[in-house]
Design a protein around this motif. Structure first.
Motif, PDB file in Angstrom:
ATOM      1  N   UNK A 119     -11.100 -18.231  32.625  1.00 23.12           N
ATOM      2  CA  UNK A 119     -12.042 -19.210  32.448  1.00 23.12           C
ATOM      3  C   UNK A 119     -13.375 -19.138  33.157  1.00 23.12           C
ATOM      4  N   UNK A 120     -13.410 -18.381  34.663  1.00 19.60           N
ATOM      5  CA  UNK A 120     -14.849 -18.260  35.156  1.00 19.60           C
ATOM      6  C   UNK A 120     -15.751 -17.240  34.342  1.00 19.60           C
ATOM      7  N   UNK A 121     -14.920 -15.952  33.651  1.00 27.88           N
ATOM      8  CA  UNK A 121     -15.734 -15.292  32.983  1.00 27.88           C
ATOM      9  C   UNK A 121     -16.086 -15.591  31.678  1.00 27.88           C
ATOM     10  N   UNK A 122     -15.426 -16.646  31.119  1.00 28.73           N
ATOM     11  CA  UNK A 122     -15.397 -17.126  29.806  1.00 28.73           C
ATOM     12  C   UNK A 122     -14.979 -15.790  28.756  1.00 28.73           C
ATOM     13  N   UNK A 129     -13.760  -5.996  29.145  1.00 25.95           N
ATOM     14  CA  UNK A 129     -13.903  -6.572  30.614  1.00 25.95           C
ATOM     15  C   UNK A 129     -12.864  -5.980  31.359  1.00 25.95           C
ATOM     16  N   UNK A 130     -12.740  -6.431  32.656  1.00 23.68           N
ATOM     17  CA  UNK A 130     -11.767  -6.052  33.421  1.00 23.68           C
ATOM     18  C   UNK A 130     -10.513  -6.794  33.162  1.00 23.68           C
ATOM     19  N   UNK A 131     -10.474  -7.800  32.250  1.00 31.09           N
ATOM     20  CA  UNK A 131      -9.258  -8.504  31.813  1.00 31.09           C
ATOM     21  C   UNK A 131      -8.459  -7.799  31.037  1.00 31.09           C
ATOM     22  N   UNK A 132      -9.228  -6.650  30.344  1.00 25.52           N
ATOM     23  CA  UNK A 132      -8.432  -5.848  29.109  1.00 25.52           C
ATOM     24  C   UNK A 132      -7.066  -4.847  29.747  1.00 25.52           C
ATOM     25  N   UNK A 133      -7.316  -4.776  31.012  1.00 24.58           N
ATOM     26  CA  UNK A 133      -6.309  -4.005  31.602  1.00 24.58           C
ATOM     27  C   UNK A 133      -5.236  -4.829  32.347  1.00 24.58           C
ATOM     28  N   UNK A 134      -5.674  -6.064  32.563  1.00 23.19           N
ATOM     29  CA  UNK A 134      -4.859  -6.864  33.304  1.00 23.19           C
ATOM     30  C   UNK A 134      -4.090  -7.851  32.305  1.00 23.19           C
ATOM     31  N   UNK A 175     -18.578  -8.211  24.769  1.00 25.52           N
ATOM     32  CA  UNK A 175     -19.140  -9.700  24.325  1.00 25.52           C
ATOM     33  C   UNK A 175     -19.911 -10.229  25.591  1.00 25.52           C
ATOM     34  N   UNK A 176     -19.272  -9.843  26.937  1.00 23.30           N
ATOM     35  CA  UNK A 176     -20.041 -10.475  28.159  1.00 23.30           C
ATOM     36  C   UNK A 176     -20.462  -9.428  29.115  1.00 23.30           C
ATOM     37  N   UNK A 183     -27.420  -1.966  22.620  1.00 24.81           N
ATOM     38  CA  UNK A 183     -27.281  -2.011  20.957  1.00 24.81           C
ATOM     39  C   UNK A 183     -26.259  -1.627  20.614  1.00 24.81           C
ATOM     40  N   UNK A 184     -25.490  -0.489  21.166  1.00 23.62           N
ATOM     41  CA  UNK A 184     -24.096  -0.224  20.897  1.00 23.62           C
ATOM     42  C   UNK A 184     -22.940  -0.898  21.554  1.00 23.62           C
ATOM     43  N   UNK A 185     -23.409  -1.982  22.158  1.00 24.80           N
ATOM     44  CA  UNK A 185     -22.123  -2.849  22.833  1.00 24.80           C
ATOM     45  C   UNK A 185     -21.254  -2.104  23.722  1.00 24.80           C
TER      46      UNK A 185
END
Ligand code: ADP
Ligand code: MG
Length: 212
Positions: A119-122, A129-134, A175-176, A183-185
């Motif tokens: 929610x905070x990081x949207x 992001x850090x969410x992907x291993x959590x 994305x964030x 450019x390469x994201x």
């Protein structure tokens, strides 16, 4: 299983050590897709928490988690300070007045951290992001707890899913965060935040295994 305040502090010491040992690796990852300060931020955060160890060990679990959040929020720069700060404060609220963490308590803790980051990081899973291993770790934990598999098997599955999520960030487009400005994201590079989050899950699994 009963994880007390002192146990949780011991776990944080293991995390701090793991992060400390990987200084060059993490710094290089963040220098590649971000601004190179992620290791400094995380190392400072866990270092500051452990500086207050003597004071922390007298707190309840709820107070401990809140204090961790406040230290992260006030001393750690960058996105990670706000995100980890908010995450631990949410965990403190969600757990309420418990004397220790048991198997269900660990699930509440992980869910609260994950929800706050989303929610905070949207962000959602797959945004590099850090969410992907959590997130995969939380999903696996919940699923295995419902299936009532042995706790040892549950922990093995959690470790594997977190590691896989961390490795997948290499293929993801950011994305964030700073990598999304490129450019390469960031495609082709691991996300540093996902790596340090994986260390935390991996150390938690190791610690909990030793307490079964
Ligand atoms: P900063 O990006 O401000 O320099 P850090 O370097 O400490 O902060 O942290 C970078 C990490 O933070 C990224 O690798 C990513 O995992 C994570 N991150 C950045 N933005 C977000 C966001 N909006 N939501 C969740 N995680 C994020
Ligand atoms: Mg950075």
């Amino acid at each position: 299983m009963k994880i007390t305040t002192e146990d949780y502090i011991e776990y944080l010491e293991n995390v701090s050590k793991r992060i400390n040992e990987n200084k060059d690796y993490i710094t290089k990852l963040d220098a590649t897709t971000g601004d190179g300060d992620h290791w400094v931020n995380m190392n400072m955060g866990f270092g500051k928490i452990l500086d207050s160890k003597d004071e922390l060990k007298n707190l309840s679990i709820k107070e401990l988690l809140k204090k961790i959040g406040m230290i992260m929020m006030s001393t750690v720069g960058g996105s990670s300070g706000v995100l980890y700060g908010g995450a631990y404060i949410n965990a403190s609220k969600k757990l309420g007045d418990v004397d220790f963490l048991n198997e269900e308590g660990i699930l509440i803790l992980l869910e609260a951290i994950s929800e706050a980051i989303m929610s905070r990081g949207k962000v959602e899973f797959g945004n590099k992001t850090m969410l992907d291993s959590l997130y995969p770790a939380v999903e696996t934990y919940r699923q295995k707890l419902n299936e009532k598999v042995s706790y040892k098997k549950l922990l093995e599955a959690v470790e594997n899913s977190s590691k896989a999520g961390m490795q997948e960030t290499k293929n993801m487009e950011a994305i964030k965060g700073r990598a999304s400005y490129r450019n390469d994201k960031g495609v082709g590079h691991l996300d540093p935040g996902a790596v340090t989050m994986y260390y935390q899950i991996s150390e938690l699994v190791k610690f909990l295994e030793s307490k079964i």
